[in-house]
Design an enzyme around this catalytic site. Structure first.
Site, PDB file in Angstrom:
ATOM      1  N   LYS A  33     -26.350  23.447   7.696  1.00  0.00           N
ATOM      2  CA  LYS A  33     -26.628  24.495   6.721  1.00  0.00           C
ATOM      3  C   LYS A  33     -25.336  24.855   5.976  1.00  0.00           C
ATOM      4  O   LYS A  33     -24.352  25.269   6.596  1.00  0.00           O
ATOM      5  CB  LYS A  33     -27.214  25.722   7.419  1.00  0.00           C
ATOM      6  N   ARG A  44     -40.569  25.690  11.117  1.00  0.00           N
ATOM      7  CA  ARG A  44     -39.228  26.176  11.499  1.00  0.00           C
ATOM      8  C   ARG A  44     -39.347  27.365  12.441  1.00  0.00           C
ATOM      9  O   ARG A  44     -40.141  28.282  12.212  1.00  0.00           O
ATOM     10  CB  ARG A  44     -38.448  26.582  10.252  1.00  0.00           C
ATOM     11  N   THR A  50     -34.300  29.459   0.987  1.00  0.00           N
ATOM     12  CA  THR A  50     -34.034  30.894   0.868  1.00  0.00           C
ATOM     13  C   THR A  50     -34.511  31.491  -0.446  1.00  0.00           C
ATOM     14  O   THR A  50     -34.100  31.081  -1.523  1.00  0.00           O
ATOM     15  CB  THR A  50     -32.529  31.236   1.052  1.00  0.00           C
ATOM     16  N   ARG A  54     -21.888  40.395  12.931  1.00  0.00           N
ATOM     17  CA  ARG A  54     -22.859  41.476  12.775  1.00  0.00           C
ATOM     18  C   ARG A  54     -22.261  42.805  13.228  1.00  0.00           C
ATOM     19  O   ARG A  54     -21.395  42.854  14.114  1.00  0.00           O
ATOM     20  CB  ARG A  54     -24.136  41.183  13.579  1.00  0.00           C
TER      21      ARG A  54
END
Length: 467
Positions: free
Chosen positions: A218, A33, A276, A74
Site C-alpha cells: 500500500k 477485503r 479509497t 494514533r
C-alpha cells in the site's frame, strides 16, 4: 464477463451476513477485503469461511484479502472528545508521562518526538484537523490548532513530509499475519510500506509461517512515492491508498501521482489497485456524486486492475448499489477504450516477449478468444498487463489458489482444470468448457499460450486453434 476492471469490496457490519456476501459476489465483487484495523480474529476467521462457502455455492473463485493495520500513529483514549477551536494548544505525549496542559492525549508511538521538528504540520483524523508543531520536548510535543473541529479517541495522525522511524510490522501485524496464513488468505496487504525492505520483511514473515499469499504493498506516503520503482518490483500488487496518500502530498498532486504510479506498474509488470473514497458519498446516499462517477471512470480508463470499496460496503447504507455503480461505470468506460499503458510494458525476458507476441496475434484476429494454460498464474498476469483488446480472456490452471489470485487481475476469467500429459487433450477439455458456457462458437479463433512443458508443447509457446 464483459467487465475487465475487477472489484474489491470490504466487509463490515453492513455486509457480514452470508446472504449479503452472496449478493456482493452476485453483483460483481471479485475480492473480499478484511480490514484488520477493525477486525477481531474470530470475526475475520468466520468471514473467511463465509466467503469460501458462498463462493463454492456459485462455483466462483473469490479471493480473500487480509489488510494489515501497519505502523500507524494514533492518539490515545479520551474521557471526552476535544472540541477544538483555532489557536488552541494540544499536547501529544508519551504514555508514561503526565499531562502538562488541559488538552492532552497520548500517542502510541514513543519515537514521535525524535522524528519531528518545530514547524512540521500534524494532521489528525484523515485531514479533519490541521495543527502546527510549536514545541518539541523529549517526551511530548505541543501543537497549535489551525482548523477547528472535534478530536476523539484513537484518531489517526499523519505528518506530511516527515520520515518516521516506524517498524515495518507491529506486534499486532504479526498476530494478524499468522491468522491470515491460518485462514489461507489469497492476498495480504502491508500498510504504510515505505521501501522495498518493508515488503521483503512482510513476505519473509509470511513465508516463515508457510503462507502462500501474494503481497499487496500500500503506497500511502511521500517516502513510498520516492521509492516507488523498488516497491513495485518486489511486490505482487500495488495499492494506491489515496486516503493517507492524499494527506501526505499536496492534494492537487494526487491525480498526477495516481496516473504516474498506474503507468509505472504497467511498465514494470505489477498489478495495481486504486482505492479509497471512490464512492464515499454513497455511505449515506443512494447515488454517487457526478465527481465520484468521473473519478471511478478515470481509474478504469487508466486500466487499473482493480478498484476498491472500503466504508461504502463495510458500514454504508447501500452496499449493493455501490457495487452496481462501480460495475456500470467501469463497464461503460471500457467500451470507450483506455489509456493504453499496456503498450509500455518493459519486456525483460523470454516469457514476457512471448506474451507480447500472443497479444499482438490475438488483437489482429476479429472475435478471437485468448486461453492461457498456467500452473502459477505468472504468464497470465504478464499477458493481462499488456491489456489485450479482447473481452474473452480465459486462464486455465489446476490450482484453486491460482484461480483466486487471478481474480484481482484485469480482464481474466479463471477456470480450474487438471492438466493432461497430452497437451492436445488439455486444449480440447478447455475448449469444451468454454463451449458448454457458450463462450465460443464452432470456428472461433483461439490463441492459446502456455508456460507448461509437455511432450508436444514447449514452455512459453503460442498456438492458434479453432473451436
Amino acid at each position: 464477463m464483459s467487465r475487465k476492471t475487477k472489484l474489491i469490496v470490504t466487509l463490515g457490519p453492513a455486509t457480514e451476513t452470508p446472504e449479503m456476501i452472496g449478493k456482493l459476489i452476485d453483483g460483481g465483487a471479485n475480492v473480499i477485503r478484511l480490514n484488520m484495523s477493525h477486525a477481531p480474529h474470530e470475526w475475520a476467521a468466520e468471514m473467511t469461511r463465509r466467503v469460501r462457502r458462498e463462493s463454492e455455492k456459485r462455483d466462483a473463485h473469490i479471493a480473500v484479502l487480509f489488510d494489515l493495520t501497519g505502523p500507524s500513529i494514533r492518539t490515545g483514549d479520551l474521557a471526552e472528545n476535544f472540541d477544538l477551536k483555532e489557536g488552541d494548544k494540544v499536547e501529544f505525549r508519551r504514555a508514561d508521562v503526565e499531562p502538562s496542559i488541559p488538552l492532552s492525549t497520548t500517542v502510541n508511538y514513543p519515537g514521535l518526538m525524535g522524528d519531528v521538528t518545530e514547524g512540521n504540520t500534524l494532521v489528525v483524523d484523515n485531514g479533519a484537523l490541521l495543527m502546527l508543531i510549536e514545541r518539541v520536548a523529549d517526551d511530548r510535543i505541543i501543537c497549535d490548532v489551525r482548523t477547528p473541529g472535534t478530536m476523539g479517541s484513537r484518531r489517526h495522525i499523519n505528518l506530511p513530509g516527515v520520515r518516521l522511524n516506524l517498524p515495518a510490522l507491529t506486534e499486532k501485524d504479526h498476530k494478524d499475519l499468522a491468522l491470515a496464513v491460518e485462514c489461507g488468505a489469497d492476498y495480504i496487504a502491508g500498510s504504510f510500506v515505505r521501501d522495498a525492505a518493508h515488503v521483503r520483511e512482510l513476505r519473509e514473515a509470511m513465508e516463515a509461517l508457510e503462507g502462500e499469499a501474494q503481497i499487496v504493498a500500500k503506497v500511502e506516503d511521500q517516502e513510498a512515492v520516492r521509492n516507488i520503482d523498488a516497491i513495485i518490483k518486489i511486490s505482487d500488487v500495488i495499492m494506491i491508498a489515496r486516503g493517507d496518500l492524499g494527506i501526505e502530498v499536496d492534494f492537487e498532486d494526487l491525480p498526477i501521482l495516481q496516473r504516474r504510479i498506474v503507468k509505472r506498474c504497467h511498465e514494470l509488470g505489477t498489478r495495481v489497485i486504486v482505492a479509497t473514497q471512490l464512492l464515499e458519498s454513497m455511505i449515506t446516499n443512494p447515488t454517487p456524486t457526478r465527481a465520484e462517477v468521473t473519478d471511478v471512470m478515470n481509474a478504469a480508463y487508466e486500466e487499473a486492475d482493480s478498484l476498491m470499496l472500503s466504508g461504502e460496503t463495510s458500514v454504508g447504507r447501500y452496499p449493493e448499489r455501490c457495487v452496481d455503480a462501480i460495475v456500470k461505470i467501469a463497464s461503460r468506460i471500457e467500451r470507450s477504450g483506455g489509456h493504453g499503458f499496456g503498450a509500455n510494458v518493459i519486456l525483460r525476458d523470454e516469457r514476457q516477449k512471448t506474451a507480447r507476441a500472443a497479444v499482438t496475434l490475438a488483437d489482429s484476429l476479429p472475435d478471437a478468444r485468448f486461453i492461457v494454460l498456467t500452473r502459477r498464474g505468472v504468464l497470465a498476469n504478464h499477458i493481462a498487463l499488456m491489456r489485450p483488446r479482447t473481452n474473452a480472456f480465459y486462464a486455465f490452471t489446476p490450482k484453486e489458489t491460482v484461480c483466486r489470485q487471478l481474480s484481482l487481475t484485469r480482464g481474466i476469467r479463471a477456470f480450474r482444470l487438471g492438466f493432461s500429459t497430452n497437451i492436445e487433450e488439455t486444449i480440447e477439455r478447455a475448449t469444451e468448457e468454454l463451449r458448454k458456457l457458450d463462450l465460443v462458437k464452432p470456428g472461433t479463433p483461439i490463441v492459446i499460450v502456455s508456460d507448461i512443458l509437455s511432450d508436444h508443447f514447449a514452455a512459453n509457446s503460442i498456438l492458434l486453434h479453432h473451436a
